[in-house]
Design a protein around this motif. Structure first.
Motif, mmCIF file in Angstrom:
data_model
loop_
_atom_site.group_PDB
_atom_site.id
_atom_site.type_symbol
_atom_site.label_atom_id
_atom_site.label_comp_id
_atom_site.label_asym_id
_atom_site.label_seq_id
_atom_site.Cartn_x
_atom_site.Cartn_y
_atom_site.Cartn_z
ATOM 1 N N ALA A 8 63.558 51.082 43.634
ATOM 2 C CA ALA A 8 64.314 52.167 43.825
ATOM 3 C C ALA A 8 65.002 52.772 42.590
ATOM 4 O O ALA A 8 65.251 52.114 41.563
ATOM 5 C CB ALA A 8 65.421 51.632 44.877
ATOM 6 N N GLY A 9 65.293 53.889 42.646
ATOM 7 C CA GLY A 9 65.772 54.743 41.416
ATOM 8 C C GLY A 9 66.822 55.394 41.782
ATOM 9 O O GLY A 9 67.393 55.851 43.014
ATOM 10 N N LEU A 10 67.401 56.350 40.808
ATOM 11 C CA LEU A 10 68.628 57.291 40.919
ATOM 12 C C LEU A 10 68.229 58.470 40.568
ATOM 13 O O LEU A 10 67.644 58.664 39.429
ATOM 14 C CB LEU A 10 69.963 56.691 40.334
ATOM 15 C CG LEU A 10 70.404 55.183 40.817
ATOM 16 C CD1 LEU A 10 71.556 54.733 40.003
ATOM 17 C CD2 LEU A 10 71.061 55.511 42.385
ATOM 18 N N GLY A 11 68.955 59.595 40.905
ATOM 19 C CA GLY A 11 68.687 60.873 40.450
ATOM 20 C C GLY A 11 69.881 60.760 39.144
ATOM 21 O O GLY A 11 71.054 60.272 39.485
ATOM 22 N N LEU A 12 69.655 61.155 37.968
ATOM 23 C CA LEU A 12 70.199 60.790 36.776
ATOM 24 C C LEU A 12 71.378 61.744 36.479
ATOM 25 O O LEU A 12 70.892 62.831 36.471
ATOM 26 C CB LEU A 12 69.167 60.854 35.623
ATOM 27 C CG LEU A 12 69.994 60.377 34.220
ATOM 28 C CD1 LEU A 12 70.480 59.039 34.467
ATOM 29 C CD2 LEU A 12 68.816 60.242 33.222
ATOM 30 N N LYS A 13 72.624 61.732 36.238
ATOM 31 C CA LYS A 13 73.741 62.488 36.029
ATOM 32 C C LYS A 13 74.055 62.115 34.835
ATOM 33 O O LYS A 13 74.283 61.293 34.252
ATOM 34 C CB LYS A 13 74.761 62.367 36.736
ATOM 35 C CG LYS A 13 74.472 62.634 38.316
ATOM 36 C CD LYS A 13 73.795 64.176 38.744
ATOM 37 C CE LYS A 13 73.228 64.457 40.132
ATOM 38 N NZ LYS A 13 72.626 65.384 40.165
ATOM 39 N N GLU A 31 65.253 59.813 38.080
ATOM 40 C CA GLU A 31 64.736 61.053 38.552
ATOM 41 C C GLU A 31 65.746 62.384 37.737
ATOM 42 O O GLU A 31 66.801 62.291 38.120
ATOM 43 C CB GLU A 31 64.039 61.408 39.923
ATOM 44 C CG GLU A 31 63.238 62.761 39.912
ATOM 45 C CD GLU A 31 62.779 62.503 41.635
ATOM 46 O OE1 GLU A 31 61.744 61.912 41.713
ATOM 47 O OE2 GLU A 31 63.622 63.034 42.270
ATOM 48 N N VAL A 32 64.767 63.346 37.172
ATOM 49 C CA VAL A 32 65.805 64.715 36.511
ATOM 50 C C VAL A 32 65.189 65.898 37.308
ATOM 51 O O VAL A 32 63.881 65.648 37.456
ATOM 52 C CB VAL A 32 65.841 64.644 35.316
ATOM 53 C CG1 VAL A 32 66.760 63.321 34.691
ATOM 54 C CG2 VAL A 32 64.416 64.678 34.638
ATOM 55 N N VAL A 57 60.806 57.655 34.167
ATOM 56 C CA VAL A 57 61.381 58.832 34.535
ATOM 57 C C VAL A 57 60.341 59.608 35.321
ATOM 58 O O VAL A 57 59.123 60.062 34.879
ATOM 59 C CB VAL A 57 61.916 59.761 33.142
ATOM 60 C CG1 VAL A 57 62.250 61.039 33.819
ATOM 61 C CG2 VAL A 57 63.205 59.036 32.760
ATOM 62 N N ALA A 58 61.067 60.300 36.388
ATOM 63 C CA ALA A 58 60.193 61.219 37.221
ATOM 64 C C ALA A 58 60.708 62.776 37.291
ATOM 65 O O ALA A 58 62.108 62.671 36.946
ATOM 66 C CB ALA A 58 60.146 60.695 38.684
ATOM 67 N N LEU A 91 56.099 60.167 38.082
ATOM 68 C CA LEU A 91 55.748 61.129 39.201
ATOM 69 C C LEU A 91 56.402 62.431 38.965
ATOM 70 O O LEU A 91 57.351 62.634 38.308
ATOM 71 C CB LEU A 91 56.754 60.453 40.437
ATOM 72 C CG LEU A 91 56.164 59.168 41.039
ATOM 73 C CD1 LEU A 91 57.417 58.713 42.164
ATOM 74 C CD2 LEU A 91 55.092 59.494 41.970
ATOM 75 N N VAL A 92 55.548 63.331 39.417
ATOM 76 C CA VAL A 92 56.033 64.966 39.518
ATOM 77 C C VAL A 92 56.186 65.440 40.810
ATOM 78 O O VAL A 92 55.000 65.274 41.416
ATOM 79 C CB VAL A 92 55.197 65.572 38.510
ATOM 80 C CG1 VAL A 92 55.564 67.186 38.615
ATOM 81 C CG2 VAL A 92 55.247 65.120 37.146
ATOM 82 N N SER A 93 57.052 66.094 41.108
ATOM 83 C CA SER A 93 57.324 66.595 42.637
ATOM 84 C C SER A 93 57.944 68.061 42.582
ATOM 85 O O SER A 93 58.474 68.426 41.745
ATOM 86 C CB SER A 93 58.203 65.683 43.478
ATOM 87 O OG SER A 93 59.319 65.520 43.059
#
Length: 283
Positions: A8-13, A31-32, A57-58, A91-93
Protein backbone atom coordinates in the motif's frame (compact mmCIF):
# COMPACT_ATOMS: atom_id res chain seq x y z
CA UNK A 1 11.02 -2.81 -7.16
CA UNK A 2 8.41 -4.04 -9.65
CA UNK A 3 4.73 -3.24 -9.33
CA UNK A 4 3.72 -6.72 -8.19
CA UNK A 5 5.95 -6.37 -5.09
CA UNK A 6 4.31 -3.14 -3.96
CA UNK A 7 1.98 -3.10 -0.98
CA UNK A 8 0.00 0.00 0.00
CA UNK A 9 1.19 3.50 -0.81
CA UNK A 10 0.34 7.16 -0.27
CA UNK A 11 -0.24 10.15 -2.46
CA UNK A 12 2.81 12.26 -1.66
CA UNK A 13 2.34 15.77 -0.28
CA UNK A 14 5.15 18.36 0.10
CA UNK A 15 4.49 18.80 3.82
CA UNK A 16 5.26 15.09 4.33
CA UNK A 17 8.60 15.07 2.51
CA UNK A 18 10.85 14.48 5.54
CA UNK A 19 8.58 11.85 7.06
CA UNK A 20 8.18 10.07 3.73
CA UNK A 21 11.91 10.07 3.10
CA UNK A 22 12.63 8.54 6.50
CA UNK A 23 9.80 5.98 6.57
CA UNK A 24 10.92 2.36 6.26
CA UNK A 25 7.56 0.56 6.19
CA UNK A 26 7.93 -2.54 3.97
CA UNK A 27 6.25 -2.26 0.57
CA UNK A 28 5.60 1.47 0.97
CA UNK A 29 5.47 3.52 -2.24
CA UNK A 30 4.35 6.99 -3.23
CA UNK A 31 2.38 8.48 -6.10
CA UNK A 32 2.58 12.01 -7.53
CA UNK A 33 0.92 14.02 -10.27
CA UNK A 34 3.65 14.34 -12.91
CA UNK A 35 2.37 17.77 -13.98
CA UNK A 36 4.05 19.18 -10.86
CA UNK A 37 7.48 17.89 -11.93
CA UNK A 38 7.76 18.57 -15.67
CA UNK A 39 10.87 20.73 -15.42
CA UNK A 40 14.55 20.25 -16.18
CA UNK A 41 15.79 20.96 -12.65
CA UNK A 42 15.20 22.91 -9.48
CA UNK A 43 14.24 22.03 -5.90
CA UNK A 44 10.91 20.34 -6.65
CA UNK A 45 12.46 17.82 -9.04
CA UNK A 46 15.40 17.27 -6.69
CA UNK A 47 12.90 16.56 -3.92
CA UNK A 48 11.15 13.90 -6.03
CA UNK A 49 14.45 12.32 -7.01
CA UNK A 50 15.47 12.09 -3.35
CA UNK A 51 12.21 10.29 -2.56
CA UNK A 52 12.78 7.98 -5.53
CA UNK A 53 16.17 6.95 -4.16
CA UNK A 54 14.43 5.50 -1.09
CA UNK A 55 10.97 4.48 -2.30
CA UNK A 56 9.19 3.37 -5.49
CA UNK A 57 7.26 6.20 -7.16
CA UNK A 58 4.23 6.07 -9.46
CA UNK A 59 3.01 8.82 -11.81
CA UNK A 60 -0.72 9.59 -11.88
CA UNK A 61 -1.48 12.07 -14.66
CA UNK A 62 -4.42 14.45 -14.75
CA UNK A 63 -4.02 16.40 -18.00
CA UNK A 64 -3.44 14.11 -20.99
CA UNK A 65 -7.17 14.41 -21.76
CA UNK A 66 -7.25 10.96 -23.31
CA UNK A 67 -11.00 11.06 -23.93
CA UNK A 68 -10.89 14.53 -25.48
CA UNK A 69 -11.27 15.47 -29.13
CA UNK A 70 -7.54 16.13 -29.62
CA UNK A 71 -4.54 13.82 -29.60
CA UNK A 72 -2.26 14.11 -26.56
CA UNK A 73 -0.24 17.33 -26.58
CA UNK A 74 3.12 16.24 -28.06
CA UNK A 75 5.06 18.71 -25.90
CA UNK A 76 3.39 17.46 -22.74
CA UNK A 77 3.86 13.84 -23.77
CA UNK A 78 7.55 14.42 -24.46
CA UNK A 79 8.03 16.06 -21.06
CA UNK A 80 6.19 13.19 -19.39
CA UNK A 81 8.41 10.67 -21.17
CA UNK A 82 11.50 12.56 -19.98
CA UNK A 83 10.25 12.51 -16.39
CA UNK A 84 9.47 8.80 -16.63
CA UNK A 85 12.98 8.12 -17.95
CA UNK A 86 14.42 10.11 -15.05
CA UNK A 87 12.24 8.68 -12.26
CA UNK A 88 11.62 5.16 -13.63
CA UNK A 89 8.11 4.96 -12.13
CA UNK A 90 6.74 1.59 -11.13
CA UNK A 91 3.31 2.56 -12.49
CA UNK A 92 1.94 5.25 -14.81
CA UNK A 93 -1.78 6.03 -14.93
CA UNK A 94 -4.31 8.48 -16.36
CA UNK A 95 -8.07 9.05 -16.34
CA UNK A 96 -10.99 8.08 -18.53
CA UNK A 97 -11.90 11.73 -18.95
CA UNK A 98 -11.12 14.86 -20.93
CA UNK A 99 -9.94 18.33 -19.95
CA UNK A 100 -8.55 19.89 -23.14
CA UNK A 101 -9.99 20.98 -26.50
CA UNK A 102 -8.53 23.28 -29.13
CA UNK A 103 -5.49 23.98 -26.98
CA UNK A 104 -7.58 25.20 -24.04
CA UNK A 105 -7.42 23.39 -20.68
CA UNK A 106 -10.34 23.14 -18.28
CA UNK A 107 -9.78 22.70 -14.51
CA UNK A 108 -11.64 19.42 -14.18
CA UNK A 109 -11.80 15.83 -15.37
CA UNK A 110 -14.92 15.78 -17.54
CA UNK A 111 -17.09 12.80 -18.56
CA UNK A 112 -17.72 11.45 -22.05
CA UNK A 113 -20.49 9.34 -23.58
CA UNK A 114 -19.39 5.72 -23.94
CA UNK A 115 -19.95 5.42 -27.67
CA UNK A 116 -18.04 3.48 -30.31
CA UNK A 117 -16.67 6.79 -31.61
CA UNK A 118 -15.39 7.70 -28.14
CA UNK A 119 -13.91 4.24 -27.78
CA UNK A 120 -11.93 4.58 -31.02
CA UNK A 121 -10.65 8.02 -30.04
CA UNK A 122 -9.63 6.86 -26.57
CA UNK A 123 -7.92 3.79 -27.93
CA UNK A 124 -5.92 5.90 -30.37
CA UNK A 125 -4.89 8.35 -27.64
CA UNK A 126 -3.94 5.59 -25.20
CA UNK A 127 -1.85 3.89 -27.88
CA UNK A 128 -0.17 7.20 -28.73
CA UNK A 129 0.64 7.72 -25.05
CA UNK A 130 2.00 4.21 -24.56
CA UNK A 131 4.12 4.54 -27.69
CA UNK A 132 5.48 7.89 -26.48
CA UNK A 133 6.26 6.60 -23.01
CA UNK A 134 7.38 3.16 -24.21
CA UNK A 135 5.44 1.60 -21.36
CA UNK A 136 1.99 0.35 -20.44
CA UNK A 137 -0.33 2.75 -18.65
CA UNK A 138 -3.37 2.14 -16.45
CA UNK A 139 -6.68 3.92 -17.03
CA UNK A 140 -8.79 5.04 -14.07
CA UNK A 141 -12.57 4.71 -13.93
CA UNK A 142 -14.34 8.05 -13.40
CA UNK A 143 -16.76 9.32 -10.75
CA UNK A 144 -20.28 10.03 -12.03
CA UNK A 145 -22.71 12.66 -10.81
CA UNK A 146 -25.40 12.72 -13.53
CA UNK A 147 -26.85 10.17 -15.89
CA UNK A 148 -25.94 10.50 -19.57
CA UNK A 149 -28.38 9.15 -22.15
CA UNK A 150 -25.79 8.77 -24.93
CA UNK A 151 -24.01 5.68 -23.57
CA UNK A 152 -24.04 2.64 -25.84
CA UNK A 153 -21.62 0.57 -23.71
CA UNK A 154 -21.67 -0.27 -20.03
CA UNK A 155 -18.58 1.07 -18.30
CA UNK A 156 -17.07 -2.36 -17.50
CA UNK A 157 -17.59 -3.43 -21.13
CA UNK A 158 -16.07 -0.18 -22.34
CA UNK A 159 -13.00 -0.58 -20.14
CA UNK A 160 -12.62 -4.22 -21.13
CA UNK A 161 -12.63 -3.28 -24.82
CA UNK A 162 -10.06 -0.53 -24.27
CA UNK A 163 -7.78 -3.07 -22.60
CA UNK A 164 -8.29 -5.47 -25.51
CA UNK A 165 -7.57 -2.86 -28.18
CA UNK A 166 -4.61 -1.10 -26.59
CA UNK A 167 -3.04 -3.50 -24.10
CA UNK A 168 -3.41 -0.88 -21.36
CA UNK A 169 -4.23 -1.84 -17.78
CA UNK A 170 -6.83 -0.54 -15.36
CA UNK A 171 -6.60 1.54 -12.22
CA UNK A 172 -9.74 0.83 -10.18
CA UNK A 173 -10.69 3.71 -7.92
CA UNK A 174 -12.99 2.02 -5.41
CA UNK A 175 -14.23 5.31 -4.00
CA UNK A 176 -15.23 6.39 -7.52
CA UNK A 177 -17.21 3.16 -7.85
CA UNK A 178 -18.99 3.78 -4.55
CA UNK A 179 -19.73 7.44 -5.33
CA UNK A 180 -21.04 6.59 -8.80
CA UNK A 181 -23.15 3.71 -7.50
CA UNK A 182 -24.79 5.94 -4.90
CA UNK A 183 -25.36 8.81 -7.33
CA UNK A 184 -26.67 6.73 -10.24
CA UNK A 185 -28.31 3.86 -8.39
CA UNK A 186 -26.13 1.06 -9.75
CA UNK A 187 -24.78 -2.02 -7.97
CA UNK A 188 -21.17 -1.37 -6.98
CA UNK A 189 -20.25 -5.01 -6.41
CA UNK A 190 -21.74 -6.07 -9.71
CA UNK A 191 -19.71 -3.32 -11.42
CA UNK A 192 -16.49 -4.60 -9.83
CA UNK A 193 -17.34 -8.20 -10.73
CA UNK A 194 -17.60 -7.27 -14.41
CA UNK A 195 -14.10 -5.80 -14.66
CA UNK A 196 -11.27 -7.89 -16.16
CA UNK A 197 -9.50 -8.79 -12.93
CA UNK A 198 -6.20 -9.82 -14.49
CA UNK A 199 -5.76 -6.37 -16.07
CA UNK A 200 -6.18 -4.38 -12.84
CA UNK A 201 -2.72 -2.96 -12.15
CA UNK A 202 -3.52 -0.58 -9.29
CA UNK A 203 -6.28 0.32 -6.83
CA UNK A 204 -7.09 3.72 -5.35
CA UNK A 205 -8.87 4.35 -2.05
CA UNK A 206 -10.07 7.77 -0.92
CA UNK A 207 -12.69 9.60 1.10
CA UNK A 208 -15.76 11.41 -0.18
CA UNK A 209 -18.24 13.98 1.07
CA UNK A 210 -21.93 14.81 0.71
CA UNK A 211 -22.78 17.76 -1.49
CA UNK A 212 -24.03 20.67 0.62
CA UNK A 213 -26.67 21.84 -1.84
CA UNK A 214 -27.92 18.60 -3.43
CA UNK A 215 -29.10 16.11 -0.80
CA UNK A 216 -28.05 12.56 -1.57
CA UNK A 217 -25.25 13.49 -3.97
CA UNK A 218 -21.78 12.24 -3.05
CA UNK A 219 -18.63 14.03 -4.22
CA UNK A 220 -15.26 12.39 -4.80
CA UNK A 221 -13.60 15.05 -2.66
CA UNK A 222 -10.52 13.21 -1.31
CA UNK A 223 -10.84 15.28 1.87
CA UNK A 224 -11.95 12.71 4.45
CA UNK A 225 -10.97 9.28 5.79
CA UNK A 226 -11.96 6.26 3.73
CA UNK A 227 -15.57 5.31 4.50
CA UNK A 228 -16.61 1.86 5.72
CA UNK A 229 -18.55 0.97 2.53
CA UNK A 230 -15.43 1.72 0.47
CA UNK A 231 -13.31 -0.56 2.66
CA UNK A 232 -15.93 -3.29 2.20
CA UNK A 233 -15.88 -2.87 -1.59
CA UNK A 234 -12.09 -2.97 -1.52
CA UNK A 235 -12.12 -6.31 0.28
CA UNK A 236 -14.64 -7.62 -2.23
CA UNK A 237 -12.42 -6.53 -5.12
CA UNK A 238 -9.34 -8.12 -3.58
CA UNK A 239 -11.21 -11.41 -3.29
CA UNK A 240 -11.31 -11.43 -7.12
CA UNK A 241 -8.00 -9.83 -8.05
CA UNK A 242 -5.68 -10.95 -5.32
CA UNK A 243 -3.30 -8.39 -3.84
CA UNK A 244 -2.78 -5.32 -6.02
CA UNK A 245 -0.75 -2.13 -5.39
CA UNK A 246 -3.13 0.12 -3.46
CA UNK A 247 -2.89 3.87 -2.99
CA UNK A 248 -4.44 6.04 -0.28
CA UNK A 249 -5.39 9.43 -1.77
CA UNK A 250 -5.89 12.55 0.35
CA UNK A 251 -5.97 15.99 -1.31
CA UNK A 252 -7.99 18.14 1.11
CA UNK A 253 -7.94 18.45 4.90
CA UNK A 254 -4.61 16.65 4.71
CA UNK A 255 -3.77 15.22 8.14
CA UNK A 256 -0.42 14.38 9.69
CA UNK A 257 1.69 11.76 7.95
CA UNK A 258 1.16 9.20 10.72
CA UNK A 259 -2.62 9.48 10.36
CA UNK A 260 -2.37 8.68 6.66
CA UNK A 261 0.02 5.86 7.49
CA UNK A 262 -2.63 4.37 9.78
CA UNK A 263 -5.03 4.10 6.81
CA UNK A 264 -2.17 2.79 4.74
CA UNK A 265 -1.49 0.10 7.34
CA UNK A 266 -5.14 -1.00 7.20
CA UNK A 267 -4.80 -1.48 3.44
CA UNK A 268 -1.44 -3.21 3.83
CA UNK A 269 -2.92 -5.65 6.35
CA UNK A 270 -5.80 -6.48 3.99
CA UNK A 271 -3.29 -7.04 1.19
CA UNK A 272 -1.29 -9.41 3.38
CA UNK A 273 -4.42 -11.34 4.32
CA UNK A 274 -5.44 -11.51 0.66
CA UNK A 275 -2.03 -12.80 -0.40
CA UNK A 276 -2.30 -15.56 2.20
CA UNK A 277 -5.84 -16.64 1.26
CA UNK A 278 -7.03 -18.74 -1.70
CA UNK A 279 -8.46 -16.58 -4.49
CA UNK A 280 -11.73 -16.80 -6.35
CA UNK A 281 -11.56 -17.72 -10.02
CA UNK A 282 -11.24 -14.51 -12.06
CA UNK A 283 -12.43 -13.65 -15.53
Amino acid sequence: MTAHLLSAGLGLKPQHFDAALDCTAPGLWFEVHPENYLMDGGPRLAWLQAIREHHPVALHGVSLSLAGPDAPDPVHLRQLAQLAARIEPVLVSEHLAWSRAGGHYLPDLLPVPRTTETLARLAANISCTQDGLKRRIALENPSHYLRMDQHSWSEPEFLHELVRRTGCGLLVDVNNVHVSACNLGIDARQYLDQLPADDILEIHLAGHSADASLPGLLVDSHDAPIAAPVWALYQHLLSRTGARPTLIERDGNVPAFKELMAERETAATLLQETAAAPQEQTV
